[in-house]
Design a protein around this motif. Structure first.
Motif, short mmCIF file in Angstrom:
data_model
loop_
_atom_site.label_atom_id
_atom_site.label_comp_id
_atom_site.label_asym_id
_atom_site.label_seq_id
_atom_site.Cartn_x
_atom_site.Cartn_y
_atom_site.Cartn_z
N TRP A 1 9.41 27.46 34.21
CA TRP A 1 10.47 26.58 33.71
C TRP A 1 9.94 25.74 32.55
O TRP A 1 8.83 25.22 32.61
N TYR A 2 10.76 25.61 31.51
CA TYR A 2 10.34 24.83 30.34
C TYR A 2 11.08 23.49 30.31
O TYR A 2 12.30 23.43 30.34
N LYS B 1 11.08 26.43 18.78
CA LYS B 1 11.92 27.63 18.75
C LYS B 1 11.23 28.79 19.46
O LYS B 1 11.88 29.58 20.15
N GLU B 2 9.92 28.87 19.31
CA GLU B 2 9.18 29.97 19.93
C GLU B 2 9.29 29.90 21.45
O GLU B 2 9.51 30.91 22.11
N ILE B 3 9.16 28.71 22.00
CA ILE B 3 9.23 28.56 23.46
C ILE B 3 10.66 28.77 23.95
O ILE B 3 10.88 29.44 24.96
N VAL C 1 15.29 26.90 30.84
CA VAL C 1 15.01 25.87 29.83
C VAL C 1 16.01 24.72 30.00
O VAL C 1 17.20 24.95 30.21
N ASP C 2 15.54 23.50 29.86
CA ASP C 2 16.40 22.32 30.03
C ASP C 2 16.87 21.70 28.71
O ASP C 2 17.40 20.60 28.69
N PHE D 1 16.10 18.98 35.33
CA PHE D 1 16.96 20.02 35.91
C PHE D 1 17.79 19.44 37.06
O PHE D 1 19.00 19.64 37.13
N GLN D 2 17.13 18.74 37.97
CA GLN D 2 17.82 18.16 39.13
C GLN D 2 18.74 17.03 38.69
O GLN D 2 19.87 16.92 39.18
#
Length: 192
Positions: A91-92, A109-111, A118-119, A174-175
């Motif tokens: 997860w990012y 951008k790469e990630i 992704v968040d 995320f949560q």
């Protein structure tokens, strides 16, 4: 020749709207962030320029509309799963950017193109539009500024916004984004 279409007032014009309206708009913004991130098409659309001027509110239906999608990154989640780049399944978490400018975001951008979870969209909406970190045209406090006393006193809204904008726990955004969407939906239903 340029063709334009009036779709409604920009989101900025609702900055001091009644609390009920701002809650509904905030809920819609979080729903947009969710739909752009997780959808049946397996394409994530990451908003790279999130500001009050890039959204409008329909005059008839009150729906939030993205009006400037000039800076959007498209990530093919199926392709990422297929190619399995390094850390593709980790997860990012986007890094909070406490800059002195309006509507600033930090991202790679790469990630964004190499991870499935992704968040970024939650981060962008919370930091630049909803939380106390949001600054625009000399104001601060975000769209959800000055909540009613009973909501401010309980502290849940502020805690969720803070964790969504600048998480203190690993994967906290995320949560917080999930809980914030649910909480705003609850508040929105209570005021309708």
């Amino acid at each position: 020749m340029v063709a334009v279409n009036y779709v409604g007032e920009e989101l900025w014009s609702y900055f001091n709207a009644p609390w009920e309206k701002r809650v509904d708009l905030a809920w819609q913004l979080m729903e947009i962030a969710e739909q752009l991130t997780n959808n049946d098409f397996e394409f994530a659309l990451y908003l790279l320029d999130v500001s009050f001027d890039n959204f409008a509110v329909g005059p008839r239906d009150g729906k939030v509309i993205i009006v400037d999608a000039e800076n959007v990154l498209v990530a093919d989640k199926r392709l990422i799963r297929q190619n399995k780049p390094e850390n593709w399944d980790v997860w990012y978490e986007s890094k909070f950017d406490d800059c002195d400018k309006e509507a600033c975001l930090s991202f790679s951008k790469e990630i964004l193109c190499a991870r499935v979870t992704v968040d970024h969209n939650y981060y962008a909406v919370c930091q630049n539009l909803l939380s106390r970190h949001a600054t625009w045209r000399g104001t601060s406090g975000g769209l959800l500024h000055d909540p009613p006393a009973e909501i401010a006193k309980d502290g849940r809204l502020e805690a969720l916004l803070d964790e969504c904008a600048n998480p203190k726990k690993r994967y906290g955004r995320f949560q917080a984004a999930k809980e914030l969407r649910e909480y705003l939906a609850q508040l929105s239903n209570n005021v309708r």
